[in-house]
Motif scaffolding. Sequence first.
Motif, PDB file in Angstrom:
ATOM      1  N   GLN A  19       0.829  -1.201   0.000  1.00  0.00           N
ATOM      2  CA  GLN A  19       0.000   0.000   0.000  1.00  0.00           C
ATOM      3  C   GLN A  19       0.860   1.246   0.000  1.00  0.00           C
ATOM      4  O   GLN A  19       0.622   2.175  -0.745  1.00  0.00           O
ATOM      5  N   ALA A  20       1.877   1.209   0.900  1.00  0.00           N
ATOM      6  CA  ALA A  20       2.700   2.403   1.035  1.00  0.00           C
ATOM      7  C   ALA A  20       3.430   2.712  -0.265  1.00  0.00           C
ATOM      8  O   ALA A  20       3.569   3.856  -0.658  1.00  0.00           O
ATOM      9  N   PRO A 262      10.525   9.149   3.623  1.00  0.00           N
ATOM     10  CA  PRO A 262      10.135   8.810   4.995  1.00  0.00           C
ATOM     11  C   PRO A 262       9.230   7.580   5.077  1.00  0.00           C
ATOM     12  O   PRO A 262       9.314   6.814   6.035  1.00  0.00           O
ATOM     13  N   LEU A 263       8.381   7.371   4.064  1.00  0.00           N
ATOM     14  CA  LEU A 263       7.514   6.190   4.109  1.00  0.00           C
ATOM     15  C   LEU A 263       8.330   4.908   3.994  1.00  0.00           C
ATOM     16  O   LEU A 263       8.017   3.907   4.615  1.00  0.00           O
ATOM     17  N   ALA A 265      11.144   4.449   5.186  1.00  0.00           N
ATOM     18  CA  ALA A 265      11.907   4.190   6.408  1.00  0.00           C
ATOM     19  C   ALA A 265      11.111   3.360   7.411  1.00  0.00           C
ATOM     20  O   ALA A 265      11.686   2.783   8.326  1.00  0.00           O
ATOM     21  N   VAL A 266       9.786   3.289   7.199  1.00  0.00           N
ATOM     22  CA  VAL A 266       8.932   2.598   8.177  1.00  0.00           C
ATOM     23  C   VAL A 266       9.355   1.136   8.388  1.00  0.00           C
ATOM     24  O   VAL A 266       9.626   0.724   9.515  1.00  0.00           O
ATOM     25  N   VAL A 269      12.641   0.825  10.343  1.00  0.00           N
ATOM     26  CA  VAL A 269      12.515   1.055  11.790  1.00  0.00           C
ATOM     27  C   VAL A 269      11.844  -0.145  12.456  1.00  0.00           C
ATOM     28  O   VAL A 269      12.314  -0.655  13.472  1.00  0.00           O
ATOM     29  N   VAL A 270      10.759  -0.602  11.831  1.00  0.00           N
ATOM     30  CA  VAL A 270      10.005  -1.709  12.432  1.00  0.00           C
ATOM     31  C   VAL A 270      10.855  -2.977  12.486  1.00  0.00           C
ATOM     32  O   VAL A 270      10.781  -3.755  13.437  1.00  0.00           O
ATOM     33  N   TRP A 273      14.672  -1.793  14.864  1.00  0.00           N
ATOM     34  CA  TRP A 273      14.622  -1.356  16.260  1.00  0.00           C
ATOM     35  C   TRP A 273      14.446  -2.508  17.256  1.00  0.00           C
ATOM     36  O   TRP A 273      15.222  -2.620  18.207  1.00  0.00           O
ATOM     37  N   PRO A 274      13.443  -3.380  17.053  1.00  0.00           N
ATOM     38  CA  PRO A 274      13.261  -4.431  18.063  1.00  0.00           C
ATOM     39  C   PRO A 274      14.510  -5.293  18.226  1.00  0.00           C
ATOM     40  O   PRO A 274      14.880  -5.656  19.340  1.00  0.00           O
ATOM     41  N   LEU A 277      17.207  -3.127  20.016  1.00  0.00           N
ATOM     42  CA  LEU A 277      16.858  -2.835  21.403  1.00  0.00           C
ATOM     43  C   LEU A 277      16.907  -4.090  22.267  1.00  0.00           C
ATOM     44  O   LEU A 277      17.351  -4.050  23.414  1.00  0.00           O
ATOM     45  N   THR A 278      16.458  -5.209  21.701  1.00  0.00           N
ATOM     46  CA  THR A 278      16.557  -6.453  22.456  1.00  0.00           C
ATOM     47  C   THR A 278      18.028  -6.755  22.706  1.00  0.00           C
ATOM     48  O   THR A 278      18.410  -7.224  23.783  1.00  0.00           O
ATOM     49  N   VAL A 280      20.467  -4.554  22.969  1.00  0.00           N
ATOM     50  CA  VAL A 280      20.944  -3.645  24.012  1.00  0.00           C
ATOM     51  C   VAL A 280      20.510  -4.145  25.379  1.00  0.00           C
ATOM     52  O   VAL A 280      21.291  -4.172  26.340  1.00  0.00           O
TER      53      VAL A 280
END
Lengths: 354, 389
Positions: A19-20, A262-263, A265-266, A269-270, A273-274, A277-278, A280
């Motif tokens: 869609q994006a 920017p779209l 980049a979604v 990030v998704v 990041w997890p 962060l996990t 870290v």
Amino acid sequence: MGISRRKFIGCLGALALGQAAGVPGTAKGAAGKEFSGWPDSLGVLHDITKCIGCRQCESACHRVNNLPAPETAFDDLSVLDQKRRTDADVFTVVNRFDSDRPVFVKTQCNHCLEPACASACFVKAFEKTPEGAVVYDESLCVGCRYCMVACPFNIPAYEYHKALDPRVTKCTLCHPLLKEGKRPGCVDACPAGALISGKRDELIAYAWQRIQTFPERYVSHVYGEHEMGGTSWLYLSGQPFSRMGMREDLGTKSAPELTAGPLSAVPIVVGLWPVLLTGVYAISKRKEKIAAQEKQAAVEQAVVQSRKQAQDQLETLRKKWEQEKQSAINFEVKKALEEAAAKDPEPSQTKEDE
Amino acid sequence: MTDNGGQTVRKLWTPFNVIVGIILAVGGVLTLMRFTQGIGAVTNLDNNNPWGVWIGFDLLCGVALAAGGYVTSAACYIFGLKRYHSAVRPAILTAFLGYALVVLALHYDVGRPWRLPYPIFVSQGTSSLLFEVGLCVFLYLTVLFIEFTPAAFEWLGLKKIRAVVVKLTLILTIFGVVLSTLHQSSLGALFMIAPSKLHPLWYSNYLPVYFFISSMFAGMSMVIFESTLAHRYLSRHMDDTHHRQAFGVAMGFAKAAAFVMVGYLSVKLVGIAIDGHWQYLTTGWGMWYLVEVIGCVALPAVLFAMGVREKNLKFVRWAAAWTVFGIVLNRLNISMIAFNYHLPSDQRYFPSIMEIGTSVFIVTLGIVIYRFVTTRMPVLHEHPDYPAH
């Protein structure tokens, strides 16, 4: 297996991005791909040099769209003394610009090939139809007005004074008439031949032909051919468009291209990041664990060491104490002997007596 | 209105209550006007200026300043900085209230607020950055709500369900950071669709990056700023742990904020250099840009650094307030002041007193709810039954 691995991964990607990234052919939103317009879509060519400022197009627009009559009648040309823009119940306006002689310019929705309003709308209330018109679906609109922020031509207007059902309003290119094979109301009404409707491709060809035939009459620029990725309305002018309030610094990038970055980049990030962060979290947890272990080991070692130290100290003390005790005994014995010797010069005898 | 429950009738006519009462009453009238006569009756919005303070302040600043939630919970639960633990609950509460009020403010701003669920449940305009913002804010509000429930459950004595939610902490925190990254940056990216309207000094392909990075130090500053106020007015609700950790929290966040702000300034510099916009710096807009970037980012960053070096809490608190002001200025510049910069001055937007009144009303509502919650639930102190939750 009915589905190959490659296809499956492709489907996953489409689910996440489809869609994006814009499904080709819908022309509703941001397209990662270039969209050069619907084939054979219609448009209007506005030859500014021919416009006489009679406001017949405005009048026709009101009639066709059943808009409320304005305060000043359409044959009252004094309104041209001020600069106007489209409004909630005014879909098109003619403005006068004075240079050596007055120039009249009609303004309305330009019906972009890849509309900023449609790209910006978060409920898909705008649609670029195959006929060329950009139409608005009132039944979906939330009223966020992001379309108005996005529009580079400042066209959409809002019914700010309606409490319950305010709408975004703008020119529809007379979409219902186009579908019947008729011409837009304004084009039909123009007595000066300043508005010509037809297939966009043919209009562009015709416009360039005009420029080449009358090079002294026109500037060499068909406004709308490339602006913001191209528009269905096209303009010919005898002087630079910027002099008539038409921005020439809009660039040729379509609105969807502006937000594609920017779209895109979604998913990054998704996805990223997890994991990061996990990681870290795991590292900080492990650091804590190691620190605790090291602390415990250090404590144990310290305990052992101090215990040993204490024992050593005790041992030394005991030895010292024993030594002292021994020497004290020896000393006493020696002293006693000496005393005895001093009293009795023959100690051996005394011993025997006792 | 604020004196429910434990407080005595004697304290009803405090200056705080009187002022709050007046603001809430005015807010009620404005609300009535807005929903009976339309947006146009209370705002100065027009066709050229479709977004005003309700978006520029309530939405953009509200979301940026509520970033303390994800920053603090990430520091404590992901990066394992346990000394921030006592700051997590107030930060989560502020964030939750912040987002809830953002959504409330949107009900005033959009034309048909009852359709706000449409982008998620009826017709998904996935090509829009506003869709991304809407979806993330919706999800993050849910996350914040769940993250806050342990405090409410402790208050209500629901031990079992609290234990379940506490187990979700890490997942919720990670989810919160992901969602915050997305919508904080998307709020900046909203304006990327209008390069012809936003002044080139503020328009950049890095807008999402600017918004995300600045949300970090906005969040940290807001935690310090809010703790300053809480220490002054709600000190009696804090326990020893909170008091003991407060200094360390302020110093730690001040240090981090100073570093992040320097990083932000570097990216800004790169942005100007890449677009080659140096020549604008000497214009009037350039001066205004420097006021924002040097005056309200670089200078407070220096003050933060000085405060940390001198271990001076006063410096740190002033720097935090200054930074919060700078964030507000930046968001207002992008959404209102430098937006539509090319329009003649008579077509520019300035908020009406009623628009500002509505925003004040919404902020006041937030303060009242914050006070209501912190004076009752274990937020600024630990619940005796649940030590070191």
